[in-house]
Motif scaffolding. Structure first.
Motif, mmCIF file in Angstrom:
data_model
loop_
_atom_site.group_PDB
_atom_site.id
_atom_site.type_symbol
_atom_site.label_atom_id
_atom_site.label_comp_id
_atom_site.label_asym_id
_atom_site.label_seq_id
_atom_site.Cartn_x
_atom_site.Cartn_y
_atom_site.Cartn_z
ATOM 1 N N ARG A 269 -8.547 -9.305 -8.859
ATOM 2 C CA ARG A 269 -8.156 -8.131 -9.631
ATOM 3 C C ARG A 269 -6.675 -7.798 -9.454
ATOM 4 N NH1 ARG A 269 -11.969 -3.466 -8.043
ATOM 5 N NH2 ARG A 269 -12.203 -4.619 -6.089
ATOM 6 N N LEU A 270 -6.070 -8.362 -8.432
ATOM 7 C CA LEU A 270 -4.634 -8.220 -8.220
ATOM 8 C C LEU A 270 -4.076 -9.626 -8.041
ATOM 9 C CD1 LEU A 270 -2.157 -6.464 -7.831
ATOM 10 C CD2 LEU A 270 -2.798 -6.137 -5.436
ATOM 11 N N ALA A 271 -3.276 -10.077 -8.984
ATOM 12 C CA ALA A 271 -2.821 -11.462 -8.992
ATOM 13 C C ALA A 271 -1.829 -11.728 -7.863
ATOM 14 C CB ALA A 271 -2.161 -11.786 -10.338
ATOM 15 N N VAL A 272 -1.707 -13.006 -7.517
ATOM 16 C CA VAL A 272 -0.732 -13.438 -6.532
ATOM 17 C C VAL A 272 0.666 -13.426 -7.166
ATOM 18 C CG1 VAL A 272 -0.008 -15.397 -5.084
ATOM 19 C CG2 VAL A 272 -2.437 -14.814 -5.295
ATOM 20 N N ARG A 273 1.684 -13.175 -6.325
ATOM 21 C CA ARG A 273 3.087 -13.110 -6.746
ATOM 22 C C ARG A 273 3.392 -11.896 -7.628
ATOM 23 N NH1 ARG A 273 6.084 -14.703 -3.342
ATOM 24 N NH2 ARG A 273 7.786 -14.698 -4.857
ATOM 25 N N VAL A 274 2.684 -10.816 -7.389
ATOM 26 C CA VAL A 274 2.975 -9.546 -8.053
ATOM 27 C C VAL A 274 3.683 -8.643 -7.045
ATOM 28 C CG1 VAL A 274 1.989 -7.462 -9.048
ATOM 29 C CG2 VAL A 274 1.064 -9.694 -9.673
ATOM 30 N N ARG A 275 4.823 -8.067 -7.456
ATOM 31 C CA ARG A 275 5.585 -7.214 -6.548
ATOM 32 C C ARG A 275 4.921 -5.854 -6.425
ATOM 33 N NH1 ARG A 275 10.544 -4.367 -7.373
ATOM 34 N NH2 ARG A 275 10.788 -5.369 -9.402
ATOM 35 N N LEU A 276 4.741 -5.410 -5.182
ATOM 36 C CA LEU A 276 4.120 -4.111 -4.917
ATOM 37 C C LEU A 276 5.186 -3.022 -4.872
ATOM 38 C CD1 LEU A 276 1.408 -4.921 -2.213
ATOM 39 C CD2 LEU A 276 1.240 -4.969 -4.709
ATOM 40 N N PRO A 277 4.760 -1.798 -5.084
ATOM 41 C CA PRO A 277 5.736 -0.697 -5.073
ATOM 42 C C PRO A 277 6.336 -0.498 -3.677
ATOM 43 C CG PRO A 277 3.508 0.154 -5.169
ATOM 44 C CD PRO A 277 3.403 -1.316 -5.388
ATOM 45 N N ALA A 278 7.481 0.109 -3.626
ATOM 46 C CA ALA A 278 8.123 0.420 -2.347
ATOM 47 C C ALA A 278 7.217 1.319 -1.521
ATOM 48 C CB ALA A 278 9.470 1.095 -2.582
ATOM 49 N N GLU A 279 7.299 1.186 -0.216
ATOM 50 C CA GLU A 279 6.424 1.938 0.679
ATOM 51 C C GLU A 279 6.560 3.439 0.455
ATOM 52 O OE1 GLU A 279 7.847 0.464 4.348
ATOM 53 O OE2 GLU A 279 7.192 -1.592 3.955
ATOM 54 N N ARG A 280 7.786 3.910 0.266
ATOM 55 C CA ARG A 280 8.018 5.356 0.080
ATOM 56 C C ARG A 280 7.343 5.870 -1.176
ATOM 57 N NH1 ARG A 280 11.999 7.847 -2.789
ATOM 58 N NH2 ARG A 280 13.187 5.902 -2.979
ATOM 59 N N HIS A 281 7.448 5.091 -2.278
ATOM 60 C CA HIS A 281 6.848 5.533 -3.541
ATOM 61 C C HIS A 281 5.317 5.540 -3.462
ATOM 62 C CE1 HIS A 281 10.768 4.011 -5.596
ATOM 63 N NE2 HIS A 281 10.901 5.229 -5.094
ATOM 64 N N LEU A 282 4.736 4.502 -2.821
ATOM 65 C CA LEU A 282 3.276 4.469 -2.712
ATOM 66 C C LEU A 282 2.785 5.594 -1.805
ATOM 67 C CD1 LEU A 282 0.620 3.113 -3.417
ATOM 68 C CD2 LEU A 282 0.965 1.549 -1.484
ATOM 69 N N ALA A 283 3.521 5.880 -0.744
ATOM 70 C CA ALA A 283 3.123 6.976 0.144
ATOM 71 C C ALA A 283 3.108 8.304 -0.594
ATOM 72 C CB ALA A 283 4.080 7.040 1.343
ATOM 73 N N GLU A 284 4.102 8.531 -1.424
ATOM 74 C CA GLU A 284 4.144 9.769 -2.206
ATOM 75 C C GLU A 284 2.963 9.856 -3.153
ATOM 76 O OE1 GLU A 284 7.901 9.611 -4.104
ATOM 77 O OE2 GLU A 284 9.065 10.160 -2.304
ATOM 78 N N GLU A 285 2.632 8.754 -3.798
ATOM 79 C CA GLU A 285 1.536 8.753 -4.771
ATOM 80 C C GLU A 285 0.185 8.967 -4.096
ATOM 81 O OE1 GLU A 285 0.154 8.977 -8.449
ATOM 82 O OE2 GLU A 285 2.274 8.516 -8.055
ATOM 83 N N LEU A 286 0.033 8.402 -2.904
ATOM 84 C CA LEU A 286 -1.240 8.528 -2.185
ATOM 85 C C LEU A 286 -1.330 9.826 -1.394
ATOM 86 C CD1 LEU A 286 -1.595 4.871 -0.807
ATOM 87 C CD2 LEU A 286 -2.952 5.916 -2.638
#
Length: 475
Positions: free
Chosen positions: A39-56
């Motif tokens: 469901r999440l492909a290989v070689r996909v860039r993940l969001p920056a740690e700061r941005h994901l922390a804010e969203e979660l």
């Protein structure tokens, strides 16, 4: 153009409840599951740690720790100033957390491991060993081949099973896994082809990978082994070593018939291959399957190496196993072993020597308890998860269960969240296959198994179905 996910998109996919503890571990496991089930492909860039922390709505440290965990496990690659991308671990790498090792005590039911509790005769055996050990205390205490009484007891048992065996042909090891490691380390080099069944015992795969071997998997079918496929793989790969489990195969439970055993040894002879036969479960026939000759009984030129263990019949904590082979190879293995651990513990070997004198009693007790646990597990699965299919094996210690969809890994994650550790099919495969399967052992007491199945069934709601309905993945 690089593919990437925004923080909002990834937060929507992971779906980790805010109250989950520890949150970083659940977050890492959720991302890992997304990668493994596609469901999440290989070689996909993940969001920056700061941005994901804010969203979660969590701290940046929490997300950083989760990303670090994914990097350690091989599911994330990062480059300074460029970000982090999803990845898959190197197939030859074991990772920092092997699937069989729990890094901390999480209080989960250990259904990932097919290990029965100690026999009730263990105390008497240890007491007898304590009385006898002083005879050995005047010596150095190092014997890389094993104490003579235990080697004679193992050799006698092979003779009782129809294989002429002398004590010089027996080497005592620290369990079956140690035996596999010694044999493969001595006989297998980098890039050597090694034939393995698929599925097979995960730790044997680990050893072959550590040696840098080229794994040659041969599928075991629903009805067992197809010898033509196995010989074809031997011939085409030029494998000189094949690891096989003919007795109550782990994990499928299949039992190889004598005709196929003879054909397997003949195929190995024609292709100049050595058979490493794992007989760990050989003594535990739960149903009337008739006599079965050991694979070595069909051997005429020393190409079958047999491995046994005290772990399933008596107790894994004893850490006593053995190798049966030619006397010449025993001497080579002993010389090689001296660079690893020199010798096994004397008292445990003496205890197992005494347990061999009560083999029939302990086997009867063990089989009686395994039958009761097998019946409880089968009944619980039929009642709570009727869409799962399996054939109860005539011996051994586990069920090999086929699911209705290839989601064994996320299913195992869901079970872990409910306090049960189970082994998904890919643990027993070579290339990440077998996602349609899980292994559940029946080595725990009946009430524990019933409770475990209830917890597993309760956790299946995260896949969008009720336990009585066919299992379908939610995309």
């Amino acid at each position: 153009m690089d593919r990437y996910l925004s923080a909002r998109q990834l937060a929507r996919l992971v779906q980790v409840p805010a109250e989950t503890r520890p949150y970083y571990k659940a977050l890492a496991e959720s991302v890992r599951s997304l990668i493994l089930d596609g469901r999440l492909a290989v070689r996909v860039r993940l969001p920056a740690e700061r941005h994901l922390a804010e969203e979660l709505g969590v701290s940046r440290t929490t997300v950083t720790t989760a990303y670090d965990r994914l990097r350690e496990q091989g599911y994330l690659e990062s480059r300074q100033g460029a970000g982090s991308w999803t990845a898959l671990p190197d197939p030859a790498a074991l990772g920092v957390e092997g699937p069989w090792v729990v890094s901390d005590d999480e209080g989960r039911l250990p259904l990932h491991c097919a290990a029965p509790p100690a026999t009730s005769y263990l105390g008497d055996a240890i007491a007898a060993a304590a009385e006898a050990y002083h005879r050995y205390a005047l010596g150095m205490g190092y014997d890389p081949i094993g104490v003579a009484p235990l080697r004679e007891a193992v050799a006698r048992r092979y003779r009782e099973r129809g294989v002429a065996t002398r004590p010089e042909q027996i080497m005592i090891t620290a369990g079956a896994q140690h035996a596999i490691h010694l044999v493969m380390s001595l006989l297998v080099g980098p890039q050597d082809p090694v034939l393995v069944e698929s599925p097979t015992f995960s730790h044997a795969i680990d050893v072959a990978r550590l040696r840098g071997a080229r794994l040659v998997p041969v599928g075991i079918q629903e009805d067992g082994w197809h010898l033509d496929l196995l010989e074809c793989a031997l011939r085409q790969s030029a494998a000189r070593l094949a690891y096989v489990i003919p007795d109550f195969h782990n994990p499928t439970g299949h039992l190889m018939g004598d005709e196929d055993r003879a054909a397997l040894v003949a195929a190995a002879r024609r292709n100049d291959a050595i058979l490493l036969a794992d007989e760990t479960w050989a003594e535990l026939a739960l149903d009337d399957v008739g006599p079965r000759r050991p694979l070595a009984s069909f051997d005429t030129d020393g190409r079958v190496i047999s491995i046994g263990s005290a772990s399933k019949l008596w107790w894994g904590g004893l850490r006593v196993g053995w190798i049966r082979t030619t006397a010449a190879l025993v001497r080579r293995l002993a010389l090689f072993r001296a660079s690893v651990d020199i010798s096994g513990a004397i008292v445990e070997q003496l205890a197992v020597t005494h347990l061999f004198d009560r083999l029939e009693e302990t086997r009867a007790d063990r089989c009686r308890s395994l039958r009761a646990s097998r019946a409880a597990l089968v009944a619980a699965l039929h009642a709570e998860l009727p869409s799962w299919t399996f054939t109860p094996p005539p011996g051994g210690g586990s069920l090999w269960i086929r699911l209705d969809a290839p989601i064994a890994t996320p299913l195992a994650d869901a079970a872990a969240a409910r306090g049960v550790r189970i082994a998904p099919g890919p643990w027993f495969g070579v290339d990440g296959t077998l996602e349609h399967y899980v292994r559940i052992p029946f080595t725990q007491p009946p009430d524990v198994l019933t409770d475990a199945v209830h917890r597993i069934a309760a956790g299946t709601g995260s896949y969008g179905y009720r336990p009585a309905e066919p299992l379908t993945p939610t995309l």
